[in-house]
Design an enzyme around this catalytic site. Structure first.
Site, short mmCIF file in Angstrom:
data_model
loop_
_atom_site.label_atom_id
_atom_site.label_comp_id
_atom_site.label_asym_id
_atom_site.label_seq_id
_atom_site.Cartn_x
_atom_site.Cartn_y
_atom_site.Cartn_z
CD GLU A 6 91.76 18.00 81.32
OE1 GLU A 6 91.29 19.46 81.72
OE2 GLU A 6 92.05 17.56 81.76
CG ASP A 38 86.31 13.28 74.95
OD1 ASP A 38 87.31 14.17 75.37
OD2 ASP A 38 85.20 11.91 75.33
ZN LIG Z 1 87.83 15.77 81.57
#
Ligand SMILES: [Zn+2]
Length: 412
Positions: free
Chosen positions: A277, A358
């Site tokens: 995030e 990611d």
């Molecule tokens: Zn995301």
């Protein structure tokens, strides 16, 4: 009803979109793998995997019934002259232009809400219930519905009154003024909604001090992220599905974790999810996302102003008295299929951002495996589709399929 070019365009676009959705849905069901993918051995057992296959089939079938219902309602309402009928009722009240417009659009919105309510009820209390997700009681459900209706009436009503007024009196540049007003409101909502609206639906409690809190704070400060508050949201009141998100503006950021998320994951996994995030924030995805939404509103208003002044549009719907507010409702019927094209572009951008976040999380925490494990567990917990068909992904998905994300992480 005049069968002019508007008539045929709207008919073909709406029916065509319905057929495309049906095709994507079919292909998606056919793409389901009967065997557990190797990456998910140990995450899914045979029974659980069977439950996943049944859930995907049940939600897909139900989604098609809902879409068929939506299309039938639109066509029937259109062809029996419903748009003109509601206009005559709204005009009979003899209010001013804005009042009549709000009555008209409010009546259409409420009618559609009412016709979709049985589907919401069935989805929550039959499908989600059968697969063990639902924790919502009828009282919570009714409260949620009333609160969202009131919020839509209040916020939607205010925004609509403003837009109608601008489109009526703003001349040829009206769409630009409306765009500026709507964009300011959008940005205000993005920042204010978590503080003002979220507490109406959920309870937030600060995360108690301990290993998890310290690990999250350490990760945030290492990544130079101004995290000031960690809240736990009682998501378990409604569903066993889990999630996490950031809110806040400027130098004060708050992260909200669903209690269901904390329950199911290790500290390393939660830190990796947090870093993902933070990646969205550091890579400026959030700003790009808001900018994309503002461009969308601009395109919507530009086209709306252009189309609502064409008499052919009203003739195609059998509307006797052309007006800005009826034009806006009719434009929405055209815009539905058009917005799907923009949706495809935004989905592609969003999936790219997910891969990038990611990668950011994996490289900055050194925990690619923990992130992979977290994604797998989340997917199992929410029974997310492991192998959606590529057409389904292109049309609807904001996130890449979990297997693709796990395989990317394994390369790091
Ligand atoms: Zn995301």
């Amino acid at each position: 009803m005049k069968t002019n070019e508007f008539f045929w365009f709207i008919l073909v676009a709406n029916v065509g979109m319905y057929l495309l959705d049906t095709l994507a849905n079919r292909l998606n069901l056919r793409a389901l793998k009967p065997e557990i993918p190797t990456e998910f051995e140990g995450i899914y057992d045979r029974d659980e995997y069977r439950r996943f296959l049944n859930y995907t089939a049940a939600t897909a079938r139900f989604e098609r019934i809902g879409a068929t219902w939506d299309l039938v309602i639109l066509l029937v309402f259109w062809l029996v002259g419903g748009f003109d009928w509601v206009d005559r009722i709204a005009r009979s009240v003899h209010g001013g232009f804005i009042t009549t417009g709000l009555l008209y659009l409010g009546a259409l919105y409420f009618g559609k809400w009412l016709l979709n309510l049985p589907f919401e009820v069935y989805d929550t209390f039959r499908i989600e219930e059968r697969f063990g997700f639902n924790k919502t009681t009828p009282a919570i459900f009714a409260g949620d519905q009333v609160k969202s209706l009131l919020l839509s009436a209040l916020l939607g009503g205010a925004l609509l009154a403003l837009i109608l007024g601008i489109l009526q009196h703003g001349g040829s540049a009206a769409w630009l003024y409306a765009w500026a007003a709507a964009s300011v409101l959008l940005v205000a909502m993005v920042y204010a909604a978590p503080a003002l609206i979220l507490p109406l639906f959920n309870k937030m409690t600060p995360l108690e001090d301990g290993e998890l809190r310290q690990a999250i704070m350490a990760c945030a400060s290492r990544l130079g992220f101004p995290l000031t508050e960690i809240s736990v949201m009682d998501g378990s009141r409604r569903s066993t599905k889990a999630n996490a998100f950031f809110t806040g503006m400027g130098r004060t950021k708050r992260v909200v974790l669903f209690d269901t998320l904390i329950k199911n994951h290790t500290t390393d996994e939660l830190v990796a999810v947090l870093a993902h995030e933070i990646g969205h924030y550091k890579l400026r995805h959030i700003i790009k996302h808001i900018a994309g939404a503002i461009v969308n509103i601009g395109i919507f208003l530009f086209l709306a102003q252009w189309i609502i002044h064409r008499h052919g549009l009203y003739a195609a719907f059998g509307v006797a008295h052309p007006s800005i507010y009826v034009g806006l409702a009719l434009f929405l019927v055209i815009y539905g299929p058009l917005s799907r094209i923009l949706g495809i572009l935004r989905g592609a951008q969003s999936r790219k951002h997910e891969f990038a976040a990611d990668r950011f999380a994996a490289e900055n925490t050194g925990l690619p495996h923990a992130l992979g494990d977290a994604l797998k567990k989340l997917s199992r917990n929410n029974l997310g589709n492991l192998s959606p068909h590529p057409l389904h992904v292109i049309l609807y998905h904001s996130h890449p399929p979990v297997l693709a994300r796990v395989r990317e992480l394994e390369k790091i």
